[in-house]
Each structure stands twice: as C-alpha cells, then as structure tokens.
Design a protein around this motif. Structure first.
Motif, PDB file in Angstrom:
ATOM      1  N   ILE A 266       0.853  -1.191   0.000  1.00 27.06           N
ATOM      2  CA  ILE A 266       0.000   0.000   0.000  1.00 27.06           C
ATOM      3  C   ILE A 266       0.889   1.242   0.000  1.00 27.06           C
ATOM      4  N   PRO A 267       0.754   2.096  -1.011  1.00 28.19           N
ATOM      5  CA  PRO A 267       1.620   3.284  -1.091  1.00 28.19           C
ATOM      6  C   PRO A 267       1.425   4.211   0.105  1.00 28.19           C
ATOM      7  N   GLY A 268       2.500   4.718   0.608  1.00 27.11           N
ATOM      8  CA  GLY A 268       2.445   5.721   1.663  1.00 27.11           C
ATOM      9  C   GLY A 268       2.266   5.170   3.058  1.00 27.11           C
ATOM     10  N   VAL A 269       1.130   4.528   3.311  1.00 25.77           N
ATOM     11  CA  VAL A 269       0.808   4.095   4.673  1.00 25.77           C
ATOM     12  C   VAL A 269       1.237   2.660   4.956  1.00 25.77           C
ATOM     13  N   GLY A 270       1.634   1.930   3.926  1.00 32.08           N
ATOM     14  CA  GLY A 270       2.011   0.526   4.117  1.00 32.08           C
ATOM     15  C   GLY A 270       3.131   0.355   5.114  1.00 32.08           C
ATOM     16  N   VAL A 271       4.122   1.226   5.051  1.00 32.02           N
ATOM     17  CA  VAL A 271       5.273   1.123   5.944  1.00 32.02           C
ATOM     18  C   VAL A 271       4.870   1.393   7.396  1.00 32.02           C
ATOM     19  N   ILE A 272       3.763   2.118   7.596  1.00 31.28           N
ATOM     20  CA  ILE A 272       3.265   2.395   8.944  1.00 31.28           C
ATOM     21  C   ILE A 272       2.381   1.257   9.435  1.00 31.28           C
ATOM     22  N   LEU A 273       1.528   0.739   8.537  1.00 30.51           N
ATOM     23  CA  LEU A 273       0.579  -0.305   8.917  1.00 30.51           C
ATOM     24  C   LEU A 273       1.261  -1.634   9.223  1.00 30.51           C
ATOM     25  N   GLN A 274       2.320  -1.944   8.476  1.00 29.96           N
ATOM     26  CA  GLN A 274       2.964  -3.255   8.633  1.00 29.96           C
ATOM     27  C   GLN A 274       3.378  -3.577  10.057  1.00 29.96           C
ATOM     28  N   PRO A 275       4.085  -2.686  10.760  1.00 28.20           N
ATOM     29  CA  PRO A 275       4.528  -3.052  12.116  1.00 28.20           C
ATOM     30  C   PRO A 275       3.430  -3.019  13.166  1.00 28.20           C
ATOM     31  N   ILE A 276       2.364  -2.231  12.956  1.00 28.41           N
ATOM     32  CA  ILE A 276       1.355  -2.087  14.014  1.00 28.41           C
ATOM     33  C   ILE A 276       0.174  -3.047  13.850  1.00 28.41           C
ATOM     34  N   THR A 277      -0.067  -3.541  12.634  1.00 29.16           N
ATOM     35  CA  THR A 277      -1.225  -4.411  12.404  1.00 29.16           C
ATOM     36  C   THR A 277      -1.197  -5.678  13.254  1.00 29.16           C
ATOM     37  N   PRO A 278      -0.062  -6.438  13.292  1.00 27.11           N
ATOM     38  CA  PRO A 278      -0.061  -7.640  14.137  1.00 27.11           C
ATOM     39  C   PRO A 278      -0.338  -7.338  15.598  1.00 27.11           C
ATOM     40  N   THR A 279       0.209  -6.231  16.086  1.00 28.84           N
ATOM     41  CA  THR A 279      -0.010  -5.860  17.488  1.00 28.84           C
ATOM     42  C   THR A 279      -1.479  -5.549  17.746  1.00 28.84           C
ATOM     43  N   LEU A 280      -2.099  -4.791  16.840  1.00 26.47           N
ATOM     44  CA  LEU A 280      -3.509  -4.441  17.009  1.00 26.47           C
ATOM     45  C   LEU A 280      -4.399  -5.681  16.953  1.00 26.47           C
ATOM     46  N   ILE A 281      -4.093  -6.594  16.030  1.00 29.94           N
ATOM     47  CA  ILE A 281      -4.883  -7.824  15.933  1.00 29.94           C
ATOM     48  C   ILE A 281      -4.707  -8.668  17.185  1.00 29.94           C
ATOM     49  N   ASN A 282      -3.463  -8.773  17.667  1.00 32.54           N
ATOM     50  CA  ASN A 282      -3.217  -9.535  18.902  1.00 32.54           C
ATOM     51  C   ASN A 282      -4.007  -8.949  20.067  1.00 32.54           C
ATOM     52  N   MET A 283      -4.016  -7.616  20.167  1.00 29.36           N
ATOM     53  CA  MET A 283      -4.759  -6.966  21.245  1.00 29.36           C
ATOM     54  C   MET A 283      -6.255  -7.232  21.117  1.00 29.36           C
ATOM     55  N   LEU A 284      -6.763  -7.187  19.878  1.00 23.90           N
ATOM     56  CA  LEU A 284      -8.185  -7.430  19.661  1.00 23.90           C
ATOM     57  C   LEU A 284      -8.557  -8.867  20.027  1.00 23.90           C
ATOM     58  N   VAL A 285      -7.719  -9.824  19.622  1.00 23.08           N
ATOM     59  CA  VAL A 285      -7.962 -11.225  19.964  1.00 23.08           C
ATOM     60  C   VAL A 285      -7.957 -11.409  21.480  1.00 23.08           C
ATOM     61  N   GLY A 286      -6.958 -10.818  22.148  1.00 27.33           N
ATOM     62  CA  GLY A 286      -6.881 -10.911  23.601  1.00 27.33           C
ATOM     63  C   GLY A 286      -8.079 -10.282  24.279  1.00 27.33           C
ATOM     64  N   LEU A 287      -8.517  -9.116  23.777  1.00 27.08           N
ATOM     65  CA  LEU A 287      -9.659  -8.417  24.359  1.00 27.08           C
ATOM     66  C   LEU A 287     -10.940  -9.230  24.205  1.00 27.08           C
ATOM     67  N   VAL A 288     -11.174  -9.764  23.004  1.00 29.09           N
ATOM     68  CA  VAL A 288     -12.397 -10.538  22.756  1.00 29.09           C
ATOM     69  C   VAL A 288     -12.406 -11.816  23.588  1.00 29.09           C
ATOM     70  N   LEU A 289     -11.296 -12.564  23.548  1.00 29.57           N
ATOM     71  CA  LEU A 289     -11.255 -13.823  24.305  1.00 29.57           C
ATOM     72  C   LEU A 289     -11.355 -13.571  25.802  1.00 29.57           C
ATOM     73  N   GLY A 290     -10.647 -12.535  26.278  1.00 33.12           N
ATOM     74  CA  GLY A 290     -10.721 -12.202  27.697  1.00 33.12           C
ATOM     75  C   GLY A 290     -12.133 -11.833  28.119  1.00 33.12           C
ATOM     76  N   GLY A 291     -12.852 -11.104  27.240  1.00 35.04           N
ATOM     77  CA  GLY A 291     -14.234 -10.746  27.528  1.00 35.04           C
ATOM     78  C   GLY A 291     -15.136 -11.971  27.601  1.00 35.04           C
ATOM     79  N   VAL A 292     -14.910 -12.908  26.686  1.00 33.49           N
ATOM     80  CA  VAL A 292     -15.705 -14.142  26.696  1.00 33.49           C
ATOM     81  C   VAL A 292     -15.453 -14.923  27.987  1.00 33.49           C
ATOM     82  N   ILE A 293     -14.182 -15.050  28.364  1.00 33.08           N
ATOM     83  CA  ILE A 293     -13.848 -15.806  29.580  1.00 33.08           C
ATOM     84  C   ILE A 293     -14.426 -15.124  30.811  1.00 33.08           C
ATOM     85  N   LEU A 294     -14.319 -13.778  30.865  1.00 35.39           N
ATOM     86  CA  LEU A 294     -14.881 -13.043  32.008  1.00 35.39           C
ATOM     87  C   LEU A 294     -16.391 -13.252  32.081  1.00 35.39           C
TER      88      LEU A 294
END
Length: 307
Positions: A266-294
């Motif tokens: 992706i032109p322009g923003v690809g270099v920014i999105l690449q490093p943060i996307t895995p972290t954001l997805i990991n946080m979302l997975v943790g948040l959703v699963l943690g909410g289900v368990i709670l």
C-alpha cells in the motif's frame, strides 16, 4: 597427563561458555518485547501501596518471580525432553489467562468510574487500617506473582525455542542465565521507577538550582509515568496474551502474516501499517477472548451464588 587432561577440560568449558554466551545474547534479544511488557505490568502493581512499603512489596514479588523461575526452568527442560508438544497448549492457556486478567482490570476500572464513591477508599492509602493495608499488599503481590508466572513461562518458552537443538547442559545454562538476568533486571528497574519520587524530592532540596530543577521535573513526571505504566501494563496483557493465542493457531497466524505482507504494497501508509497491524490484531484477539472468559466466569459465579 593430568595437566593435559586439565587443559582439555578447561578448553571444553571455555568452548561451552562461548556457545552459551552467543545463545544467551540471541535469546535475550528475542525476549526483549516480553521483558518490556513484564516491566510495565509489574511497575503498575505497586500503585496504591504506601511509599514506605513500595520496596518491600517489589522485593516480595521479586522473590515470587524467582520461585516461578525455579519451577519453570526444570519444567521446561523436562517438557522439552519428554513432551515437547505440551509447550504450545500450556502457553495458550497462559495467554487466555492474561487476556482474562486484562479484561477484568478494565471491568474494575469501569466500575470505579461508574461508582467513584466506592473507589474513594481504594485510592487513598491513608484511609486504610493496618489490616486493610496488609490485605491490599498481599492482593497486589499475589496478582503480580500470578502475572509474572505467565510472562516468565513465555520468556522461558522463547528461550527454549532458541536452544532447542543444543545439548541439555547448554539448554540448562542458557535458561538459568536468562531467568536470573530477566528477574533481577526487571525488578531492579521496577524498584528504581517506584522510588523516582523520592529521588526527585531529594534533588529538589539540594543547594544547586540545577539539582532543584531536575528534582522538580522528576516529581512532576513521576505520577504521569506511573499512570502510563498502568495503562501500558493492561495493554501488555492483551498484546502478550493475544500474541500467544494467535501464534498458537496456525491458520490465524498465517492470515496475519499474509495481511501484514500485503499491507507493504500500500503506497504511503504501508510502511506504517505493517509493524502495528499484528499488534492491534493480537490486542483485539486478547480483548475478545478475555471478555468471553470473564463473561463465562461471571455467569458461573452467579449460578453458584458467589457473585
């Protein structure tokens, strides 16, 4: 002959230590991210503790962390030798627990925001009786040691993966060095962070204007740093917990890798999105699963009449 045997032994020891040194550096580099999360999580655990009790609480958690490592290192070596398939399921259980604990902290913060009058006493250490303060400290220590166990298991597992193909002795030495160094490093930094206000107060009473200015700056920054570490510590629960879970599910892990790779085009923003996307997805997975368990835990407590 004896001298020759001694020289050969020393040469073997030197070669072993050289290999250990190299592997330890590699393992330390790979565990840096978890170490940062460990630091943030543990620094927030002393929030609300009386100033004169901060170091004893940090020391108590440090001792608990050393006991965790004392159990985890032999367990990791045994699992690696006899049941290596157990590593991923155990880590995923730990990741699920971290995610649950993170959501529980958010729920507690939400409750305090909705009911400030009920949270007033928790926020003011001076209003606690000695018995309440002791119980509060024990609760903090137990929570910190539980969280440390999960993060320590992650550090040990990453280290074990680094030395998986090495001899048993090298594995044991590297794991022991990493475990000890990480524990002393993390809790040494935690102790320094929680006593920043004392350092600022000391410097603010010095005779030179430079020292006084530095002291006032530290006193101003210290509360903000503790607030930041509290937020970062909760976010770290989702990052680490969700990260463990996504890595343990091959389909999800490969999907995240493919998405991250595609973002690079992706032109322009690809270099920014690449490093943060895995972290954001990991946080979302943790948040959703943690909410289900709670939700499940809360439902079970209500059914048992303990909530």
């Amino acid at each position: 002959m004896a001298a020759g045997s001694l020289l050969t032994l020393l040469d073997d020891i030197a070669a072993l230590m050289d290999d250990v040194s190299v592997m330890t550096k590699v393992a330390a580099k790979k565990t840096t991210g978890v170490l940062g999360d460990d630091l943030a999580l543990n620094a927030q655990q002393v929030t609300g503790v009386r100033a004169d009790r901060e170091l004893p609480v940090v020391w108590a958690v440090c001792k608990g962390s050393l006991l965790n490592k004392l159990m985890l290192v032999p367990a990791a070596l045994l699992i690696s030798a006899f049941a290596p398939w157990l590593v991923t399921p155990l880590l995923m259980l730990g990741g699920a627990y971290l995610s649950y604990e993170g959501v529980e902290k958010l729920a507690h913060a939400w409750h305090k925001w909705r009911h400030p009058e009920a949270a007033k006493k928790d926020a003011t250490t001076a209003e606690r009786s000695p018995e309440e303060q002791k119980a509060f400290e024990q609760q903090r220590i137990k929570g910190a040691v539980r969280t440390d166990f999960i993060l320590s298991a992650e550090i040990i597992a990453i280290t074990l993966g680094t030395v998986a193909n090495e001899a048993f002795m090298q594995q044991a030495v590297v794991l022991s060095i990493i475990a000890l160094a990480m524990t002393l490093g993390v809790y040494g930094l935690v102790a320094a962070i929680v006593k920043l206000d004392d350092l600022g107060l000391y410097l603010s009473h010095r005779s030179t204007s430079a020292a006084q200015g530095l002291g006032r700056g530290i006193l101003t920054a210290a509360p903000w740093l503790m607030k930041f570490l509290s937020v970062a510590g909760t976010a770290a629960m989702f990052m680490v917990g969700g990260g463990i879970l996504t890595h343990g599910i091959p389909v999800l892990h490969h999907a995240i890798e493919a998405l991250t790779l595609a973002e690079g085009d992706i032109p322009g923003v690809g270099v920014i999105l690449q490093p943060i996307t895995p972290t954001l997805i990991n946080m979302l997975v943790g948040l959703v699963l943690g909410g289900v368990i709670l939700g499940v835990v809360t439902l079970v407590k209500k059914m048992r009449g303990t909530h």
